[in-house]
Scaffold this motif. Structure first.
Motif, PDB file in Angstrom:
ATOM      1  N   VAL A   1       0.857  -1.197   0.005  1.00 31.82           N
ATOM      2  CA  VAL A   1      -0.050  -0.046  -0.033  1.00 31.82           C
ATOM      3  C   VAL A   1       0.810   1.145  -0.013  1.00 31.82           C
ATOM      4  N   PHE A   2       2.111   1.189   0.951  1.00 35.56           N
ATOM      5  CA  PHE A   2       2.705   2.416   0.944  1.00 35.56           C
ATOM      6  C   PHE A   2       3.504   2.539  -0.453  1.00 35.56           C
ATOM      7  N   TYR A   3       4.132   1.563  -1.031  1.00 34.06           N
ATOM      8  CA  TYR A   3       4.718   1.945  -2.317  1.00 34.06           C
ATOM      9  C   TYR A   3       3.662   2.346  -3.395  1.00 34.06           C
ATOM     10  N   ALA A   4       2.448   1.755  -3.546  1.00 34.14           N
ATOM     11  CA  ALA A   4       1.379   2.171  -4.488  1.00 34.14           C
ATOM     12  C   ALA A   4       1.048   3.509  -4.168  1.00 34.14           C
ATOM     13  N   VAL A   5       0.763   4.129  -2.973  1.00 34.41           N
ATOM     14  CA  VAL A   5       0.746   5.480  -2.896  1.00 34.41           C
ATOM     15  C   VAL A   5       1.786   6.383  -3.533  1.00 34.41           C
ATOM     16  N   ASN A   6       2.968   5.806  -2.877  1.00 35.68           N
ATOM     17  CA  ASN A   6       4.335   6.601  -3.311  1.00 35.68           C
ATOM     18  C   ASN A   6       4.345   6.828  -4.974  1.00 35.68           C
ATOM     19  N   TYR A   7       4.025   5.706  -5.269  1.00 35.66           N
ATOM     20  CA  TYR A   7       4.000   5.783  -6.865  1.00 35.66           C
ATOM     21  C   TYR A   7       3.136   6.769  -7.683  1.00 35.66           C
ATOM     22  N   THR A   8       1.906   6.449  -6.922  1.00 34.90           N
ATOM     23  CA  THR A   8       0.991   7.153  -7.415  1.00 34.90           C
ATOM     24  C   THR A   8       1.256   8.850  -7.408  1.00 34.90           C
ATOM     25  N   VAL A   9       1.539   9.251  -6.017  1.00 32.77           N
ATOM     26  CA  VAL A   9       1.906  10.918  -5.883  1.00 32.77           C
ATOM     27  C   VAL A   9       2.837  11.304  -6.630  1.00 32.77           C
ATOM     28  N   LEU A  10       4.117  10.417  -6.836  1.00 35.46           N
ATOM     29  CA  LEU A  10       5.267  10.898  -7.564  1.00 35.46           C
ATOM     30  C   LEU A  10       5.046  10.925  -8.911  1.00 35.46           C
ATOM     31  N   THR A  11       4.119   9.814  -9.707  1.00 42.30           N
ATOM     32  CA  THR A  11       3.592  10.062 -10.936  1.00 42.30           C
ATOM     33  C   THR A  11       2.816  11.210 -11.260  1.00 42.30           C
ATOM     34  N   ILE A  12       2.126  11.671 -10.381  1.00 38.79           N
ATOM     35  CA  ILE A  12       1.213  12.819 -10.281  1.00 38.79           C
ATOM     36  C   ILE A  12       2.064  14.119 -10.318  1.00 38.79           C
ATOM     37  N   ILE A  13       3.275  14.122  -9.504  1.00 42.96           N
ATOM     38  CA  ILE A  13       3.952  15.211  -9.485  1.00 42.96           C
ATOM     39  C   ILE A  13       4.686  15.267 -10.739  1.00 42.96           C
ATOM     40  N   ALA A  14       5.198  14.317 -11.222  1.00 41.48           N
ATOM     41  CA  ALA A  14       5.991  14.296 -12.510  1.00 41.48           C
ATOM     42  C   ALA A  14       5.048  14.704 -13.941  1.00 41.48           C
ATOM     43  N   LEU A  15       4.012  14.163 -13.913  1.00 37.80           N
ATOM     44  CA  LEU A  15       2.957  14.527 -14.975  1.00 37.80           C
ATOM     45  C   LEU A  15       2.739  16.204 -14.789  1.00 37.80           C
ATOM     46  N   THR A  16       2.595  16.692 -13.461  1.00 37.16           N
ATOM     47  CA  THR A  16       2.367  18.212 -13.304  1.00 37.16           C
ATOM     48  C   THR A  16       3.579  18.916 -13.698  1.00 37.16           C
ATOM     49  N   CYS A  17       4.845  18.402 -13.392  1.00 34.02           N
ATOM     50  CA  CYS A  17       5.985  19.192 -13.728  1.00 34.02           C
ATOM     51  C   CYS A  17       6.172  19.030 -15.467  1.00 34.02           C
ATOM     52  N   LEU A  18       5.713  17.846 -16.063  1.00 34.54           N
ATOM     53  CA  LEU A  18       6.079  17.738 -17.562  1.00 34.54           C
ATOM     54  C   LEU A  18       4.983  18.413 -18.367  1.00 34.54           C
ATOM     55  N   PHE A  19       3.725  18.616 -17.919  1.00 32.78           N
ATOM     56  CA  PHE A  19       2.839  19.221 -18.711  1.00 32.78           C
ATOM     57  C   PHE A  19       3.156  20.550 -19.114  1.00 32.78           C
ATOM     58  N   PRO A  20       3.610  21.649 -18.454  1.00 28.20           N
ATOM     59  CA  PRO A  20       4.048  22.880 -19.377  1.00 28.20           C
ATOM     60  C   PRO A  20       4.858  22.661 -20.175  1.00 28.20           C
ATOM     61  N   LEU A  21       5.957  21.890 -20.053  1.00 28.02           N
ATOM     62  CA  LEU A  21       6.876  21.762 -21.299  1.00 28.02           C
ATOM     63  C   LEU A  21       6.047  20.971 -22.587  1.00 28.02           C
ATOM     64  N   VAL A  22       5.286  20.005 -22.308  1.00 28.44           N
ATOM     65  CA  VAL A  22       4.551  19.258 -23.165  1.00 28.44           C
ATOM     66  C   VAL A  22       3.496  20.308 -24.061  1.00 28.44           C
ATOM     67  N   HIS A  23       3.001  21.148 -23.316  1.00 31.77           N
ATOM     68  CA  HIS A  23       1.932  22.207 -23.894  1.00 31.77           C
ATOM     69  C   HIS A  23       2.716  23.042 -24.732  1.00 31.77           C
TER      70      HIS A  23
END
Length: 291
Positions: free
Chosen positions: A9-31
């Motif tokens: 559960v801990f790993y799943a939550v970590n991966y989910t949060v980190l994925t969201i943060i990574a996508l948030t950082c990546l979105f402006p560049l992709v846009h």
């Protein structure tokens, strides 16, 4: 060891949060990339998000032919390459003697350098010193004030201290002096750290902005950071495309021109980073075990 339910559960939550943060950082560049490659009608209609609409390279063509983007790119390349070479050379020459236990007063010299991380002279005194040295409108005004990063020097010093002393002692028995030990033993074993610090210095010089604005007055010496900033802030960027006739730019929007300029500035670092990424974590972590 098998992971427990709580660990999963801990790993799943970590991966989910980190994925969201990574996508948030990546979105402006992709846009931005999508805007630079999209048709003007799609941009004006607000249809462009993360995927280009009506693929078009007209913005890049107008940018290359109607602005001094190539000259600014060359200036950025000169500033970065020469700056990285000088900074790495001086950082190495500072870190190596400070890493030797037999170097007299090495702790005192290290404390003096660390002191510079806590206090700075300020913008105006630094400008007056640079002006008194006659460095205004020269790239030496960008290189000399920050030639050595104390943090990078401490990382390199710690890395050198962690290398096996037996190798250096064997080299001394074979008749090697300090220069040969550094060149033939220390540096070849320090490639991960050297690549990492080169990347740090490279990003610093490539993204130089305030120093260029302060010390460089001639517009033909501006780097990409300043040129792109002027384009982004300009309210009449289309009128500045002097080499284009009105009918040539009717399918180009200011947003696409500005986005293309941002991508030209970002792409070189994106291309370099993958080649140095494998050294990045290793170099920093090994160099920070001590010190």
């Amino acid at each position: 060891m098998k992971a427990s339910y709580g660990d999963k559960v801990f790993y799943a939550v970590n991966y989910t949060v980190l994925t969201i943060i990574a996508l948030t950082c990546l979105f402006p560049l992709v846009h931005i990339a999508a805007l630079s490659l999209s048709d003007s009608s799609a941009i004006m209609s607000g249809l462009v998000t993360i995927w280009p609409k009506g693929w078009s390279l007209e913005a890049y063509g107008a940018l290359l032919q109607g602005t001094n983007i190539l000259g600014a790119f060359k200036n950025s390349l000169i500033i970065t390459l020469v700056g990285v070479v000088l900074s790495m050379l001086l950082t190495t020459l500072a870190a190596y003697p400070l890493s030797r236990k037999y170097f007299y007063a090495r702790k005192s010299f290290t404390l003096l350098m660390v002191f510079t991380m806590l206090f700075g002279a300020g913008m105006i005194p630094t400008y007056l010193v640079v002006k008194s040295l006659g460095l205004i409108d020269t790239y030496f005004a960008l290189w000399l004030p920050g030639l050595i990063s104390t943090y990078n020097m401490l990382v390199m010093k710690s890395f050198f201290e962690n290398l096996p002393e037996e190798l250096q002692e064997a080299a001394r028995i074979d008749g090697c002096g300090e220069i040969k030990i550094l060149a033939r033993i220390i540096l070849p074993l320090s490639l991960p750290m050297l690549a990492t610090l080169s990347l740090f210095y490279g990003v610093q010089y490539w993204n130089a902005f305030m120093n260029v604005l302060i010390y460089i007055n001639e517009s033909d010496k501006y780097n990409l950071s300043v040129l792109v900033q002027q384009m982004v802030q300009s309210q009449s960027v289309m009128q500045e495309l002097s080499d284009f006739q009105p009918e040539d730019i009717q399918n180009i929007t200011p947003q696409s021109i500005k986005s293309a300029g941002v991508m030209v500035m970002v792409i070189p670092m994106l291309l370099v980073y993958p080649f140095l990424q494998k050294y990045f974590v290793k170099g920093v972590l090994i160099g920070s075990i001590k010190g």
